[in-house]
Design a protein around this motif. Structure first.
Motif, PDB file in Angstrom:
ATOM      1  N   VAL A   1       0.821  -1.201   0.000  1.00 58.96           N
ATOM      2  CA  VAL A   1       0.000   0.000   0.000  1.00 58.96           C
ATOM      3  C   VAL A   1       0.863   1.262   0.000  1.00 58.96           C
ATOM      4  O   VAL A   1       0.452   2.305  -0.518  1.00 58.96           O
ATOM      5  CB  VAL A   1      -0.988  -0.026   1.187  1.00 58.96           C
ATOM      6  CG1 VAL A   1      -0.341   0.353   2.488  1.00 58.96           C
ATOM      7  CG2 VAL A   1      -2.187   0.852   0.912  1.00 58.96           C
ATOM      8  N   GLN A   2       2.076   1.174   0.527  1.00 58.45           N
ATOM      9  CA  GLN A   2       2.977   2.334   0.534  1.00 58.45           C
ATOM     10  C   GLN A   2       3.388   2.761  -0.876  1.00 58.45           C
ATOM     11  O   GLN A   2       3.868   3.875  -1.078  1.00 58.45           O
ATOM     12  CB  GLN A   2       4.230   2.031   1.355  1.00 58.45           C
ATOM     13  CG  GLN A   2       3.990   1.866   2.852  1.00 58.45           C
ATOM     14  CD  GLN A   2       3.809   3.183   3.587  1.00 58.45           C
ATOM     15  OE1 GLN A   2       3.875   4.256   2.998  1.00 58.45           O
ATOM     16  NE2 GLN A   2       3.562   3.103   4.889  1.00 58.45           N
ATOM     17  N   ARG A   3       3.204   1.899  -1.857  1.00 55.81           N
ATOM     18  CA  ARG A   3       3.574   2.228  -3.237  1.00 55.81           C
ATOM     19  C   ARG A   3       2.512   3.042  -3.967  1.00 55.81           C
ATOM     20  O   ARG A   3       2.702   3.413  -5.132  1.00 55.81           O
ATOM     21  CB  ARG A   3       3.839   0.932  -4.020  1.00 55.81           C
ATOM     22  CG  ARG A   3       4.928   0.047  -3.440  1.00 55.81           C
ATOM     23  CD  ARG A   3       5.061  -1.244  -4.229  1.00 55.81           C
ATOM     24  NE  ARG A   3       6.010  -2.179  -3.622  1.00 55.81           N
ATOM     25  CZ  ARG A   3       6.273  -3.377  -4.099  1.00 55.81           C
ATOM     26  NH1 ARG A   3       5.658  -3.803  -5.203  1.00 55.81           N
ATOM     27  NH2 ARG A   3       7.139  -4.169  -3.494  1.00 55.81           N
ATOM     28  N   HIS A   4       1.422   3.332  -3.292  1.00 59.74           N
ATOM     29  CA  HIS A   4       0.274   3.966  -3.939  1.00 59.74           C
ATOM     30  C   HIS A   4       0.602   5.353  -4.490  1.00 59.74           C
ATOM     31  O   HIS A   4       0.182   5.698  -5.593  1.00 59.74           O
ATOM     32  CB  HIS A   4      -0.874   4.060  -2.933  1.00 59.74           C
ATOM     33  CG  HIS A   4      -2.149   4.599  -3.486  1.00 59.74           C
ATOM     34  ND1 HIS A   4      -2.518   5.921  -3.353  1.00 59.74           N
ATOM     35  CD2 HIS A   4      -3.148   3.995  -4.186  1.00 59.74           C
ATOM     36  CE1 HIS A   4      -3.685   6.103  -3.942  1.00 59.74           C
ATOM     37  NE2 HIS A   4      -4.098   4.964  -4.456  1.00 59.74           N
ATOM     38  N   ASP A   5       1.329   6.154  -3.748  1.00 57.55           N
ATOM     39  CA  ASP A   5       1.499   7.564  -4.102  1.00 57.55           C
ATOM     40  C   ASP A   5       2.806   7.942  -4.796  1.00 57.55           C
ATOM     41  O   ASP A   5       2.790   8.819  -5.668  1.00 57.55           O
ATOM     42  CB  ASP A   5       1.337   8.425  -2.844  1.00 57.55           C
ATOM     43  CG  ASP A   5      -0.067   8.332  -2.265  1.00 57.55           C
ATOM     44  OD1 ASP A   5      -1.031   8.290  -3.053  1.00 57.55           O
ATOM     45  OD2 ASP A   5      -0.193   8.294  -1.027  1.00 57.55           O
ATOM     46  N   PRO A   6       3.957   7.364  -4.430  1.00 56.58           N
ATOM     47  CA  PRO A   6       5.214   7.848  -5.007  1.00 56.58           C
ATOM     48  C   PRO A   6       5.247   7.775  -6.528  1.00 56.58           C
ATOM     49  O   PRO A   6       4.873   6.768  -7.136  1.00 56.58           O
ATOM     50  CB  PRO A   6       6.260   6.902  -4.390  1.00 56.58           C
ATOM     51  CG  PRO A   6       5.639   6.457  -3.098  1.00 56.58           C
ATOM     52  CD  PRO A   6       4.178   6.323  -3.399  1.00 56.58           C
ATOM     53  N   GLY A   7       5.692   8.867  -7.137  1.00 59.83           N
ATOM     54  CA  GLY A   7       5.877   8.903  -8.583  1.00 59.83           C
ATOM     55  C   GLY A   7       4.631   9.143  -9.398  1.00 59.83           C
ATOM     56  O   GLY A   7       4.679   9.109 -10.631  1.00 59.83           O
ATOM     57  N   ILE A   8       3.484   9.394  -8.762  1.00 58.83           N
ATOM     58  CA  ILE A   8       2.222   9.606  -9.475  1.00 58.83           C
ATOM     59  C   ILE A   8       2.006  11.093  -9.714  1.00 58.83           C
ATOM     60  O   ILE A   8       2.078  11.904  -8.792  1.00 58.83           O
ATOM     61  CB  ILE A   8       1.030   9.018  -8.695  1.00 58.83           C
ATOM     62  CG1 ILE A   8       1.171   7.499  -8.562  1.00 58.83           C
ATOM     63  CG2 ILE A   8      -0.291   9.386  -9.369  1.00 58.83           C
ATOM     64  CD1 ILE A   8       1.092   6.735  -9.876  1.00 58.83           C
TER      65      ILE A   8
END
Length: 210
Positions: A58-65
């Protein structure tokens, strides 16, 4: 080129990404919050929560978007187009913090919210919407946020580079399914699965070169 990514999209064991009977008070219909309880138990949601497998995903949801695309059914309940005051289901400071492109036949002027989210309303094909979102994302990736119909349409059009599906150990029996009409999809991706002690299975689809 910036990638088109899906993160943390939860489905039931029988493939439903939302329940039946959506309304202003029931964003996921009869499913309630059962598809997302695993997220609420993570440190991403609650500092005292789990730091295990679920949290790592779930921590991958926001970075780089840099932008998001969502369907009209995620933006609001059936009939939202008749309510000029409806501004989505996330309050005055939505969790996106980027431009968000809502695919709908009922377009309206953009709505600027707190925290950097601006909702734009497009009557466009998946390819056209992705082109607009990529321009707005300023070199970052575009998240395809759902619901299941929108993700299915982008998959059918061959536009999603990375897909993360969280298979939650519940049976919904009715609602909107993700996989219908996508026979053989796995042939275009490298597929990996990771099981969590919560009972959730995280399945990732990665296109070669992504």
């Amino acid at each position: 080129m910036a990638l088109a990514r899906v993160h943390n999209f939860a489905i039931s064991l029988d493939g439903y990404g939302t329940g039946e009977g959506q309304s202003a008070d029931a964003h996921f219909g009869h499913a309630g919050d059962r598809l997302h309880q695993w997220m609420f138990a993570t440190r991403w949601w609650d500092p005292g929560g789990s730091g295990g497998v679920d949290d790592a995903y779930v921590q991958r949801h926001d970075p780089g978007i840099g932008a998001e695309i969502m369907g009209a059914g995620k933006w609001g309940h059936p009939g939202w187009q008749d309510d000029p005051d409806w501004k989505g289901a996330w309050g005055p400071n939505p969790p996106f913090h980027t431009p968000v492109f809502v695919l709908t036949h009922h377009t309206r002027p953009p709505i600027e919210m707190e925290g950097g989210t601006t909702f734009h309303f497009l009557d466009a094909s998946p390819a056209e919407a992705l082109a607009a979102a990529r321009e707005a994302a300023d070199g970052k990736d575009v998240r395809i946020g759902g619901g299941p119909t929108t993700i299915r349409e982008f998959l059918a059009a061959g536009l999603i580079d990375q897909l993360h599906v969280a298979i939650v150990p519940i049976l919904l029996g009715r609602g909107v399914r993700l996989w219908d009409g996508l026979e053989g999809l796995e042939q275009d991706y490298r597929v990996e699965a990771t099981s969590s002690p919560s009972g959730v299975t995280h399945v990732t689809f990665t296109r070669a070169g992504s």
